[in-house]
Design a protein around this motif. Structure first.
Motif, mmCIF file in Angstrom:
data_model
loop_
_atom_site.group_PDB
_atom_site.id
_atom_site.type_symbol
_atom_site.label_atom_id
_atom_site.label_comp_id
_atom_site.label_asym_id
_atom_site.label_seq_id
_atom_site.Cartn_x
_atom_site.Cartn_y
_atom_site.Cartn_z
ATOM 1 N N VAL A 20 0.858 -1.184 0.000
ATOM 2 C CA VAL A 20 0.000 0.000 0.000
ATOM 3 C C VAL A 20 0.890 1.229 0.000
ATOM 4 N N GLY A 21 0.722 2.080 -0.980
ATOM 5 C CA GLY A 21 1.532 3.282 -1.057
ATOM 6 C C GLY A 21 1.345 3.987 -2.374
ATOM 7 N N GLN A 22 1.699 5.272 -2.407
ATOM 8 C CA GLN A 22 1.417 6.095 -3.587
ATOM 9 C C GLN A 22 2.210 5.665 -4.823
ATOM 10 N N PHE A 23 3.425 5.126 -4.608
ATOM 11 C CA PHE A 23 4.264 4.817 -5.749
ATOM 12 C C PHE A 23 3.755 3.617 -6.556
ATOM 13 N N VAL A 24 3.037 2.709 -5.901
ATOM 14 C CA VAL A 24 2.473 1.571 -6.641
ATOM 15 C C VAL A 24 1.471 2.076 -7.669
ATOM 16 N N ASP A 25 0.563 2.941 -7.224
ATOM 17 C CA ASP A 25 -0.422 3.509 -8.142
ATOM 18 C C ASP A 25 0.246 4.349 -9.221
ATOM 19 N N GLN A 26 1.240 5.151 -8.842
ATOM 20 C CA GLN A 26 1.927 6.002 -9.814
ATOM 21 C C GLN A 26 2.666 5.168 -10.866
ATOM 22 N N PHE A 27 3.288 4.089 -10.429
ATOM 23 C CA PHE A 27 4.017 3.229 -11.354
ATOM 24 C C PHE A 27 3.065 2.581 -12.350
ATOM 25 N N GLU A 28 1.941 2.089 -11.865
ATOM 26 C CA GLU A 28 0.936 1.508 -12.757
ATOM 27 C C GLU A 28 0.457 2.539 -13.777
ATOM 28 N N GLN A 29 0.207 3.751 -13.329
ATOM 29 C CA GLN A 29 -0.271 4.798 -14.233
ATOM 30 C C GLN A 29 0.787 5.155 -15.268
ATOM 31 N N ALA A 30 2.048 5.144 -14.863
ATOM 32 C CA ALA A 30 3.125 5.443 -15.807
ATOM 33 C C ALA A 30 3.225 4.368 -16.892
ATOM 34 N N ILE A 31 3.068 3.103 -16.498
ATOM 35 C CA ILE A 31 3.103 2.006 -17.474
ATOM 36 C C ILE A 31 1.895 2.078 -18.401
ATOM 37 N N GLU A 32 0.735 2.412 -17.845
ATOM 38 C CA GLU A 32 -0.462 2.569 -18.695
ATOM 39 C C GLU A 32 -0.247 3.651 -19.751
ATOM 40 N N ALA A 33 0.294 4.789 -19.319
ATOM 41 C CA ALA A 33 0.513 5.900 -20.244
ATOM 42 C C ALA A 33 1.547 5.533 -21.306
ATOM 43 N N PHE A 34 2.574 4.786 -20.920
ATOM 44 C CA PHE A 34 3.649 4.454 -21.853
ATOM 45 C C PHE A 34 3.230 3.388 -22.855
ATOM 46 N N THR A 35 2.534 2.359 -22.397
ATOM 47 C CA THR A 35 2.189 1.235 -23.269
ATOM 48 C C THR A 35 0.854 1.418 -23.981
ATOM 49 N N GLY A 36 -0.021 2.230 -23.413
ATOM 50 C CA GLY A 36 -1.340 2.399 -23.986
ATOM 51 C C GLY A 36 -2.337 1.344 -23.561
ATOM 52 N N CYS A 37 -2.000 0.531 -22.549
ATOM 53 C CA CYS A 37 -2.959 -0.467 -22.064
ATOM 54 C C CYS A 37 -4.018 0.223 -21.207
ATOM 55 N N ALA A 38 -5.172 -0.430 -21.073
ATOM 56 C CA ALA A 38 -6.267 0.168 -20.310
ATOM 57 C C ALA A 38 -5.979 0.188 -18.823
ATOM 58 N N LYS A 39 -5.352 -0.868 -18.315
ATOM 59 C CA LYS A 39 -5.074 -0.971 -16.889
ATOM 60 C C LYS A 39 -3.848 -1.843 -16.676
ATOM 61 N N ALA A 40 -2.936 -1.375 -15.841
ATOM 62 C CA ALA A 40 -1.742 -2.136 -15.472
ATOM 63 C C ALA A 40 -1.820 -2.478 -13.992
ATOM 64 N N VAL A 41 -1.433 -3.704 -13.656
ATOM 65 C CA VAL A 41 -1.497 -4.177 -12.275
ATOM 66 C C VAL A 41 -0.118 -4.672 -11.859
ATOM 67 N N ALA A 42 0.476 -4.014 -10.886
ATOM 68 C CA ALA A 42 1.843 -4.315 -10.465
ATOM 69 C C ALA A 42 1.895 -5.570 -9.608
ATOM 70 N N THR A 43 2.903 -6.412 -9.865
ATOM 71 C CA THR A 43 3.073 -7.667 -9.128
ATOM 72 C C THR A 43 4.506 -7.788 -8.623
ATOM 73 N N VAL A 44 4.744 -8.811 -7.806
ATOM 74 C CA VAL A 44 6.046 -8.964 -7.148
ATOM 75 C C VAL A 44 7.158 -9.369 -8.107
ATOM 76 N N ASN A 45 6.821 -10.034 -9.195
ATOM 77 C CA ASN A 45 7.830 -10.376 -10.213
ATOM 78 C C ASN A 45 7.130 -10.750 -11.515
ATOM 79 N N GLY A 46 7.929 -10.991 -12.537
ATOM 80 C CA GLY A 46 7.370 -11.301 -13.841
ATOM 81 C C GLY A 46 6.651 -12.634 -13.894
#
Length: 384
Positions: free
Chosen positions: A47-73
């Motif tokens: 829980v923290g602001q950077f998780v949401d910010q990172f997801e939003q940055a990936i969405e903006a860069f890739t053009g996907c509708a929603k990105a969901v951050a996970t612990v590894n690939g």
């Protein structure tokens, strides 16, 4: 051209007499600042602001509708497959030339890989090879595609964008539609790669990125599920957060879920890395261009991006004339402190996947015996 000349050229590129790694992370931006902010906030976990910010940055860069951050690939790919409906006992077509994580994700959900050959254009899953395997060994009924000999359901196709080079996506989508199969992209290596102008990982309902320490950008350990719709993304986030129903204090979980959410500490690193990602990509293209020029006209064939794509050139690679020259190059460059690596052993050669169904793998075997990866850190090379 001999290994000594290749080592000397690489040292000239990086202007270093020290050990040269295959792909090291670069931290010259806001990484320390953001990680320190996370520590000061005490919100270091999921829980923290950077998780949401990172997801939003990936969405903006890739053009996907929603990105969901996970612990590894691997967790991202496991989640993508789960969300795509892959179940225990299903067969999933993928490439034998891939990193083991692709198949580990299948194994741990009780699915089985089916190996098809790679394409000369991309070094990724070949659409013709997939269609040939299905034409020879599969059939369709009211429930979809099944393997005629075993009766098992063939559920999905998982191409991996090898070294960041996009696979032939239009053709694979056509094969999947023909055989009623679900496409799930393993885009772990391809952040910053585009197929006909569209970012990899956005051609399927669910796909997976990786931010391991050796990727184009890193969060230390981390991954991301790219989702093609907001609804799918919200469901994916719910499942990766132990399927906990929001409540001020009660713990109620409405389905089995995963504890896969990326910690805020890792996401802080990712946010800083995203700020310099365009610079990294440009530096890597410059490096690839220098390698291509150096190996032009030699017995070593540089692996170029496909003509339909713009690759991130995550790992630069050359194809040696034969296996003996590959072994000599690997031995002498590594002995000289320049890290080079062979491609992964083909998956069907590993004991846990030795009995997997497979088609003809002739080109995979050809590449396995000849390919060498070269140092590819995103550092501007020099030639003076």
């Amino acid at each position: 051209m001999n290994p000594e000349q290749i080592s000397a050229f690489i040292r000239q590129l990086y202007q270093s007499d020290d050990f040269i790694p295959l792909h090291a992370p670069t931290f010259n931006g806001n990484e320390k600042r953001y990680v320190s902010e996370t520590i000061d906030s005490t919100f270091v976990s999921s829980v923290g602001q950077f998780v949401d910010q990172f997801e939003q940055a990936i969405e903006a860069f890739t053009g996907c509708a929603k990105a969901v951050a996970t612990v590894n690939g691997t967790a991202a790919l496991h989640t993508a497959l789960y969300m795509a409906g892959v179940k225990q006992g299903d067969l999933v077509i993928t490439q034998a030339l891939t990193f083991v994580a692709t198949c580990n994700a299948l194994y741990h959900m009780g699915a089985e890989p089916v190996f098809c050959d790679i394409s000369e254009k991309s070094l990724g899953l070949c659409p013709k090879s997939v269609d040939q395997f299905l034409s020879e060994q599969a059939a369709l009924d009211a429930q979809g595609c099944y393997h005629k000999t075993t009766g098992k359901r063939i559920k999905a196709v998982v191409p991996m964008h090898t070294f960041g080079h996009p696979v032939e996506l239009d053709e694979l989508v056509t094969v999947c539609q023909k055989w009623q199969l679900t496409l799930v992209e393993d885009a772990a290596e391809s952040l910053g790669s585009y197929y006909k102008g569209q970012h990899t990982g956005t051609f399927s309902d669910y796909s997976a990125l990786s931010f391991n320490g050796n990727k184009v950008i890193t969060t230390g350990g981390g991954g991301m599920v790219l989702c093609r719709s907001q609804d799918a993304g919200q469901k994916t986030k719910h499942v990766t957060t132990t399927a906990k129903v929001p409540h001020p204090y009660e713990f109620f979980h409405d389905e089995p879920g995963f504890n896969y959410r990326m910690p805020n500490l890792n996401a802080a690193l990712g946010c800083a890395q995203m700020e310099v990602l365009p610079q990294f990509l440009q530096q890597k293209r410059e490096l690839a261009s220098r390698y291509a020029d150096f190996f032009a006209g030699t017995p070593f064939r540089f692996v170029h991006e496909p003509d339909y794509a713009r690759s991130n050139y995550w790992l630069n690679a050359i194809i040696c004339p034969d296996q003996d020259s590959r072994e000599q190059l690997l031995q002498e460059t590594n002995a000289a402190g320049v890290m080079t690596r062979p491609v992964w052993q083909l998956m069907h050669r590993l004991p846990m996947f030795a009995n997997a169904l497979r088609g003809d793998l002739s080109y995979s075997e050809y590449i396995e015996a000849r390919l060498v990866n070269l140092p590819s850190s995103p550092v501007t090379p020099h030639t003076d």
